[in-house]
Design an enzyme around this catalytic site. Structure first.
Site, PDB file in Angstrom:
ATOM      1  N   ASP A 106     -26.345  20.047   0.574  1.00 22.96           N
ATOM      2  CA  ASP A 106     -27.778  19.891   0.836  1.00 22.96           C
ATOM      3  C   ASP A 106     -28.190  18.444   0.570  1.00 22.96           C
ATOM      4  O   ASP A 106     -27.738  17.844  -0.406  1.00 22.96           O
ATOM      5  CB  ASP A 106     -28.594  20.785  -0.118  1.00 22.96           C
ATOM      6  CG  ASP A 106     -28.638  22.223   0.350  1.00 22.96           C
ATOM      7  OD1 ASP A 106     -28.095  22.508   1.433  1.00 22.96           O
ATOM      8  OD2 ASP A 106     -29.215  23.054  -0.380  1.00 22.96           O
ATOM      9  N   ASP A 142     -35.666  15.367  -6.352  1.00 20.83           N
ATOM     10  CA  ASP A 142     -34.637  16.328  -6.802  1.00 20.83           C
ATOM     11  C   ASP A 142     -33.847  15.730  -7.965  1.00 20.83           C
ATOM     12  O   ASP A 142     -33.603  16.377  -8.985  1.00 20.83           O
ATOM     13  CB  ASP A 142     -33.623  16.612  -5.679  1.00 20.83           C
ATOM     14  CG  ASP A 142     -34.169  17.502  -4.567  1.00 20.83           C
ATOM     15  OD1 ASP A 142     -34.831  18.498  -4.876  1.00 20.83           O
ATOM     16  OD2 ASP A 142     -33.908  17.191  -3.394  1.00 20.83           O
ATOM     17  N   GLU A 169     -28.857  23.088  -9.659  1.00 19.75           N
ATOM     18  CA  GLU A 169     -28.544  22.968  -8.226  1.00 19.75           C
ATOM     19  C   GLU A 169     -27.974  21.584  -7.906  1.00 19.75           C
ATOM     20  O   GLU A 169     -27.152  21.444  -7.002  1.00 19.75           O
ATOM     21  CB  GLU A 169     -29.829  23.185  -7.404  1.00 19.75           C
ATOM     22  CG  GLU A 169     -29.593  23.075  -5.908  1.00 19.75           C
ATOM     23  CD  GLU A 169     -30.863  23.128  -5.074  1.00 19.75           C
ATOM     24  OE1 GLU A 169     -31.964  23.184  -5.639  1.00 19.75           O
ATOM     25  OE2 GLU A 169     -30.738  23.116  -3.848  1.00 19.75           O
ATOM     26  N   GLU A 170     -28.405  20.588  -8.646  1.00 20.28           N
ATOM     27  CA  GLU A 170     -28.022  19.208  -8.316  1.00 20.28           C
ATOM     28  C   GLU A 170     -26.720  18.757  -8.982  1.00 20.28           C
ATOM     29  O   GLU A 170     -26.325  17.601  -8.830  1.00 20.28           O
ATOM     30  CB  GLU A 170     -29.166  18.245  -8.678  1.00 20.28           C
ATOM     31  CG  GLU A 170     -30.515  18.622  -8.078  1.00 20.28           C
ATOM     32  CD  GLU A 170     -30.464  18.851  -6.562  1.00 20.28           C
ATOM     33  OE1 GLU A 170     -29.573  18.308  -5.891  1.00 20.28           O
ATOM     34  OE2 GLU A 170     -31.320  19.608  -6.067  1.00 20.28           O
ATOM     35  N   ASP A 187     -33.092  25.459 -10.735  1.00 20.64           N
ATOM     36  CA  ASP A 187     -33.365  24.706  -9.515  1.00 20.64           C
ATOM     37  C   ASP A 187     -34.455  23.727  -9.950  1.00 20.64           C
ATOM     38  O   ASP A 187     -35.630  24.094 -10.040  1.00 20.64           O
ATOM     39  CB  ASP A 187     -33.872  25.649  -8.418  1.00 20.64           C
ATOM     40  CG  ASP A 187     -34.221  24.901  -7.143  1.00 20.64           C
ATOM     41  OD1 ASP A 187     -34.202  23.660  -7.158  1.00 20.64           O
ATOM     42  OD2 ASP A 187     -34.505  25.584  -6.145  1.00 20.64           O
ATOM     43  N   LEU A 199     -35.961  21.257  -8.655  1.00 24.04           N
ATOM     44  CA  LEU A 199     -37.041  20.982  -7.710  1.00 24.04           C
ATOM     45  C   LEU A 199     -36.825  21.869  -6.495  1.00 24.04           C
ATOM     46  O   LEU A 199     -35.871  21.663  -5.742  1.00 24.04           O
ATOM     47  CB  LEU A 199     -37.014  19.492  -7.336  1.00 24.04           C
ATOM     48  CG  LEU A 199     -38.305  18.873  -6.816  1.00 24.04           C
ATOM     49  CD1 LEU A 199     -38.606  19.253  -5.390  1.00 24.04           C
ATOM     50  CD2 LEU A 199     -39.521  19.208  -7.705  1.00 24.04           C
ATOM     51  N   ASP A 200     -37.650  22.856  -6.358  1.00 19.01           N
ATOM     52  CA  ASP A 200     -37.522  23.799  -5.243  1.00 19.01           C
ATOM     53  C   ASP A 200     -38.535  23.457  -4.147  1.00 19.01           C
ATOM     54  O   ASP A 200     -39.696  23.156  -4.445  1.00 19.01           O
ATOM     55  CB  ASP A 200     -37.779  25.224  -5.739  1.00 19.01           C
ATOM     56  CG  ASP A 200     -37.798  26.194  -4.588  1.00 19.01           C
ATOM     57  OD1 ASP A 200     -36.746  26.382  -3.963  1.00 19.01           O
ATOM     58  OD2 ASP A 200     -38.879  26.734  -4.275  1.00 19.01           O
ATOM     59  N   GLU A 232     -32.018  30.739  -8.002  1.00 16.57           N
ATOM     60  CA  GLU A 232     -33.195  31.008  -7.157  1.00 16.57           C
ATOM     61  C   GLU A 232     -33.462  32.520  -7.132  1.00 16.57           C
ATOM     62  O   GLU A 232     -34.490  32.987  -7.617  1.00 16.57           O
ATOM     63  CB  GLU A 232     -32.995  30.447  -5.742  1.00 16.57           C
ATOM     64  CG  GLU A 232     -32.972  28.923  -5.730  1.00 16.57           C
ATOM     65  CD  GLU A 232     -32.885  28.300  -4.343  1.00 16.57           C
ATOM     66  OE1 GLU A 232     -33.635  27.339  -4.070  1.00 16.57           O
ATOM     67  OE2 GLU A 232     -32.055  28.726  -3.526  1.00 16.57           O
TER      68      GLU A 232
HETATM   69  O1  LIG Z   1     -36.025  25.404   5.652  1.00 11.02           O
HETATM   70  P1  LIG Z   1     -35.806  26.891   5.600  1.00 11.02           P
HETATM   71  O2  LIG Z   1     -34.510  27.343   6.212  1.00 11.02           O
HETATM   72  O3  LIG Z   1     -36.990  27.664   6.117  1.00 11.02           O
HETATM   73  O4  LIG Z   1     -35.603  27.244   4.042  1.00 11.02           O
HETATM   74  C1  LIG Z   1     -36.640  27.206   3.132  1.00 11.02           C
HETATM   75  C2  LIG Z   1     -36.123  27.644   1.812  1.00 11.02           C
HETATM   76  O5  LIG Z   1     -35.284  26.628   1.312  1.00 11.02           O
HETATM   77  C3  LIG Z   1     -35.704  26.210   0.032  1.00 11.02           C
HETATM   78  O6  LIG Z   1     -36.484  25.047   0.156  1.00 11.02           O
HETATM   79  C4  LIG Z   1     -34.447  25.949  -0.772  1.00 11.02           C
HETATM   80  O7  LIG Z   1     -34.695  25.342  -1.983  1.00 11.02           O
HETATM   81  P2  LIG Z   1     -34.357  23.796  -2.319  1.00 11.02           P
HETATM   82  O8  LIG Z   1     -35.472  22.946  -1.788  1.00 11.02           O
HETATM   83  O9  LIG Z   1     -34.308  23.873  -3.820  1.00 11.02           O
HETATM   84  O10 LIG Z   1     -33.012  23.493  -1.701  1.00 11.02           O
HETATM   85  C5  LIG Z   1     -36.602  27.342  -0.486  1.00 11.02           C
HETATM   86  O11 LIG Z   1     -37.585  26.913  -1.359  1.00 11.02           O
HETATM   87  C6  LIG Z   1     -37.219  27.861   0.802  1.00 11.02           C
HETATM   88  O12 LIG Z   1     -37.546  29.215   0.695  1.00 11.02           O
HETATM   89 MG   LIG Z   2     -34.737  25.880  -4.164  1.00  8.34          MG
HETATM   90 MG   LIG Z   3     -33.901  22.477  -5.329  1.00  7.61          MG
END
Ligand SMILES: O=P(O)(O)OC[C@H]1O[C@](O)(COP(=O)(O)O)[C@@H](O)[C@@H]1O
Ligand SMILES: [Mg+2]
Ligand SMILES: [Mg+2]
Length: 330
Positions: free
Chosen positions: A50, A56, A78-79, A97, A99-100, A260
């Site tokens: 990712d 992040d 996650e990082e 996680d 930074l989500d 998550e």
């Molecule tokens: O861009 P997509 O495929 O819709 O995915 C969105 C999902 O990915 C995420 O952003 C993943 O989390 P990270 O930003 O921590 O990688 C979730 O928060 C969210 O539900």
């Molecule tokens: Mg996330």
């Molecule tokens: Mg994240």
């Protein structure tokens, strides 16, 4: 400048130093997000491939530094590729996680930090590769119009809000229960063509609204921040789906099981909702690898059960027009 505080009266004593560190770091991040520039700049890739944004990496560094000396022995992020031993004397294991929702940094949409807490064992593997149900706590901070925290230590969900006037997380609700009914679903509908038939059938039936078998109109929401979707669902009800799909790399969905799905499922169950991997209860899942992914469905109990029921329909029925599905025959 005084340190951020959290009303700790309902936080069990063994978690207080760790929760104080999480609250302080969350408040600092909220201030950085309010005032910061270039936080969404691309800076690299994590072990899972990712893209990493500047925020992040910053959030990861800040939580790791803050958790030292707070009773935390093992930390997974996650990082980071591997678990880190923060303090050999610690008794807790935390998976984060940091930074989500990082795709939303530039767009000024709510983002968050998620954490799961386990008892520390002698090795990182034993501390994290275990059934999700062995969590002893979990929660998130949301950086939105308000900075808020939802956390549970296995005895209900506590809702805190950061009061900018006092720099304190004050408790808003000591035992939050989510509404058990709502007419909102959240899914990234651009993936429709990649979904399995039961997921398509469930969404088709929602989209058919009052003219379909559900005889009800639904609203759709997709923020692309798991924390923001969770917050809405805890407050207002509804259901979230990030299913497995046919794209390469999405065979087990997108979201990470340990930091998550696990903590969000823990909160949702504590608030009276349900969470699954589409079919089976999420908290019954066993973590096999730190960065493992899983399909994820959560929200109002009845909706999550209904989605599992679509997966039990025979192939002929999920492919059929909705009027012919057995689910809707008397
Ligand atoms: O861009 P997509 O495929 O819709 O995915 C969105 C999902 O990915 C995420 O952003 C993943 O989390 P990270 O930003 O921590 O990688 C979730 O928060 C969210 O539900
Ligand atoms: Mg996330
Ligand atoms: Mg994240």
């Amino acid at each position: 400048m005084t340190a951020t505080s959290i009303d700790s009266r309902r936080i069990p004593a063994e978690f207080r130093p760790m929760m104080q560190a999480i609250a302080e770091t969350g408040a600092r991040l909220a201030a950085i997000i309010r005032g910061g520039r270039d936080l969404g700049a691309a800076v690299g890739r994590n072990s899972d491939g990712d893209g990493q944004k500047a925020l992040d990496v910053l959030a990861d560094d800040m939580f790791r530094e803050a958790l030292a000396g707070t009773g935390v022995r093992w930390l997974v992020s996650e990082e980071q590729d591997h678990a880190i031993e923060v303090d050999p004397a610690g008794v807790l294991a935390v998976a984060m996680d940091p930074l989500d929702g990082s795709s939303n940094i530039d767009t000024n949409v709510s983002i968050g930090s998620i954490f799961a807490i386990y008892p520390a064992e002698d090795t990182a593997e034993a501390s994290f590769l275990r059934p999700l149900r062995q969590q002893i706590g979990g929660g998130y901070i949301i950086y939105g119009p308000r900075c808020a925290m939802m956390v549970s230590f296995g005895d209900g969900v506590q809702h805190y809000v950061l009061d900018p006037a006092t720099d304190a997380f004050r408790i808003e609700n000591t035992r939050l229960m989510m509404p058990d009914c709502s007419f909102e679903f959240a899914i990234n509908a651009s993936n429709y063509r990649h979904w399995a038939r039961p997921v398509r059938a469930f969404i088709d039936d929602c989209l058919a609204g009052i003219d379909g078998p559900r005889e009800t109109n639904f609203n759709m929401r997709w923020i692309a921040s798991l924390v923001a979707e969770t917050h809405r669902i805890l407050i207002r009800g509804g259901v979230f789906l990030y299913p497995a799909d046919a794209r390469k790399g999405y065979e087990r969905g997108r979201l990470r099981l340990l930091y998550e799905c696990g903590p969000i499922a823990f909160l949702i169950e504590q608030a009276g909702g349900r969470a699954s991997d589409s079919c089976e209860p999420m908290l019954d899942q066993q973590v096999q690898a730190l960065h493992q992914r899983s399909p994820f469905v959560f929200g109002s109990a009845e909706k999550v059960a209904r989605i599992a029921a679509y997966h039990d329909l025979p192939e002929t029925e999920v492919s059929a027009l909705f009027g012919n599905r057995g689910l809707f025959r008397a």
